[in-house]
Design a protein around this motif. Sequence first.
Motif, PDB file in Angstrom:
ATOM      1  N   ASP A   1     -34.728  -6.644  26.785  1.00 17.66           N
ATOM      2  CA  ASP A   1     -33.507  -7.434  26.741  1.00 17.66           C
ATOM      3  C   ASP A   1     -33.810  -8.923  26.674  1.00 17.66           C
ATOM      4  O   ASP A   1     -34.853  -9.390  27.162  1.00 17.66           O
ATOM      5  CB  ASP A   1     -32.649  -7.187  27.994  1.00 17.66           C
TER       6      ASP A   1
ATOM      7  N   TYR B   1     -28.244  -3.030  37.674  1.00 18.22           N
ATOM      8  CA  TYR B   1     -28.620  -3.953  36.602  1.00 18.22           C
ATOM      9  C   TYR B   1     -27.483  -3.996  35.587  1.00 18.22           C
ATOM     10  O   TYR B   1     -27.085  -2.954  35.062  1.00 18.22           O
ATOM     11  CB  TYR B   1     -29.911  -3.481  35.935  1.00 18.22           C
ATOM     12  N   ASP B   2     -26.935  -5.181  35.388  1.00 22.72           N
ATOM     13  CA  ASP B   2     -25.795  -5.359  34.475  1.00 22.72           C
ATOM     14  C   ASP B   2     -24.654  -4.395  34.787  1.00 22.72           C
ATOM     15  O   ASP B   2     -24.022  -3.814  33.898  1.00 22.72           O
ATOM     16  CB  ASP B   2     -26.244  -5.200  33.020  1.00 22.72           C
TER      17      ASP B   2
ATOM     18  N   HIS C   1     -28.569 -11.687  32.093  1.00 28.36           N
ATOM     19  CA  HIS C   1     -28.491 -10.385  32.755  1.00 28.36           C
ATOM     20  C   HIS C   1     -28.463 -10.590  34.267  1.00 28.36           C
ATOM     21  O   HIS C   1     -28.887 -11.631  34.778  1.00 28.36           O
ATOM     22  CB  HIS C   1     -29.667  -9.503  32.349  1.00 28.36           C
ATOM     23  N   THR C   2     -27.939  -9.588  34.977  1.00 23.39           N
ATOM     24  CA  THR C   2     -27.750  -9.717  36.418  1.00 23.39           C
ATOM     25  C   THR C   2     -28.316  -8.520  37.172  1.00 23.39           C
ATOM     26  O   THR C   2     -28.347  -7.393  36.663  1.00 23.39           O
ATOM     27  CB  THR C   2     -26.251  -9.836  36.782  1.00 23.39           C
TER      28      THR C   2
ATOM     29  N   MET D   1     -35.733  -6.858  32.545  1.00 23.99           N
ATOM     30  CA  MET D   1     -35.384  -7.239  31.176  1.00 23.99           C
ATOM     31  C   MET D   1     -36.483  -6.823  30.203  1.00 23.99           C
ATOM     32  O   MET D   1     -36.202  -6.360  29.094  1.00 23.99           O
ATOM     33  CB  MET D   1     -35.137  -8.752  31.097  1.00 23.99           C
TER      34      MET D   1
END
Length: 306
Positions: A107, A135-136, A111-112, A102
Amino acid sequence: MVPVLLSLLLFLCPAVAQETQEGPYSLTFHSIAVSRPTEASPSFQATGYLNDQAFFHYDSESGKAEPLGPWRQVEGMEDWEKESKYQKARGDFILKNVEDIMSYYKDKGNHTIREKFGCVLRNNNYCGSFWTIAYDGQDYIKFNTEIPAWIPLQPEALNTKVKWETEGSVQRSKAYLEDECPQMLRRYLQYSKIHLDRQDPPSVSITSQVAPGDTRTLKCLAYNFYPQPISLYWTRAGSVVEAESWGDDFSESDSYQSWVVVKIPSEDRGPYTCHVQHSSLAQPLTVPWKEKQEARGEGSSGSQDQ
């Protein structure tokens, strides 16, 4: 997703003669970490798969790695208390990486990270592995065992590559994929082959429906079969008919279903036949479509015009 990843892994394995073939068998792990967990979505979850069957699940809310399906009845395959501690440590590590990534993207918010990795054995020999991180929902970084190195798939992932490789991740990751994972899979197979080697024959049904425009849709459905590989196709008077659509799915009962659809003029009476080939069958099934009559295959349910 599990069947697709498994197919990619199995593609890495060289073919051998059928009479000497054992496997292939795969061990894969899927995990997801979220920066802002909710009651419905814990901060970290992980699921282990043997071939396409989930055999354990962990989530940070319960803090427990627990066996699934028939593995609930298996004693001695894994120390689940030890596995719970390992998954907690792994979740903490991945959540720290969510924060790092992030920061690379500058960011905020939720978020994942999704991680997938695993290995394959054929005839008890290692024959492939993979490790990918998204990522995302976008591919972020992957591991290449041949170089070996972490390969960035986004500009920001170069930061992760440098950090992990500086910390000695390359040799640890290569050793895990090529040595530890296959050893774990060999141990699991001592308890699991009875579940992974089962052969459940398909049941088959045919449905027919006339749509506006004088077009008839014939659908051949095979269901309740295992393992996944299956061949379905239609013929008219012995000639193969091009499919309009097809698909497959994995059910909660740990079995597959697959279908193939053709569209024909409503006045066309064929003859049309659905052909089904599966490893559980001594010979292929041939199920004819009979207008306003049931069409049956081994263990099938009937069908008729609607």
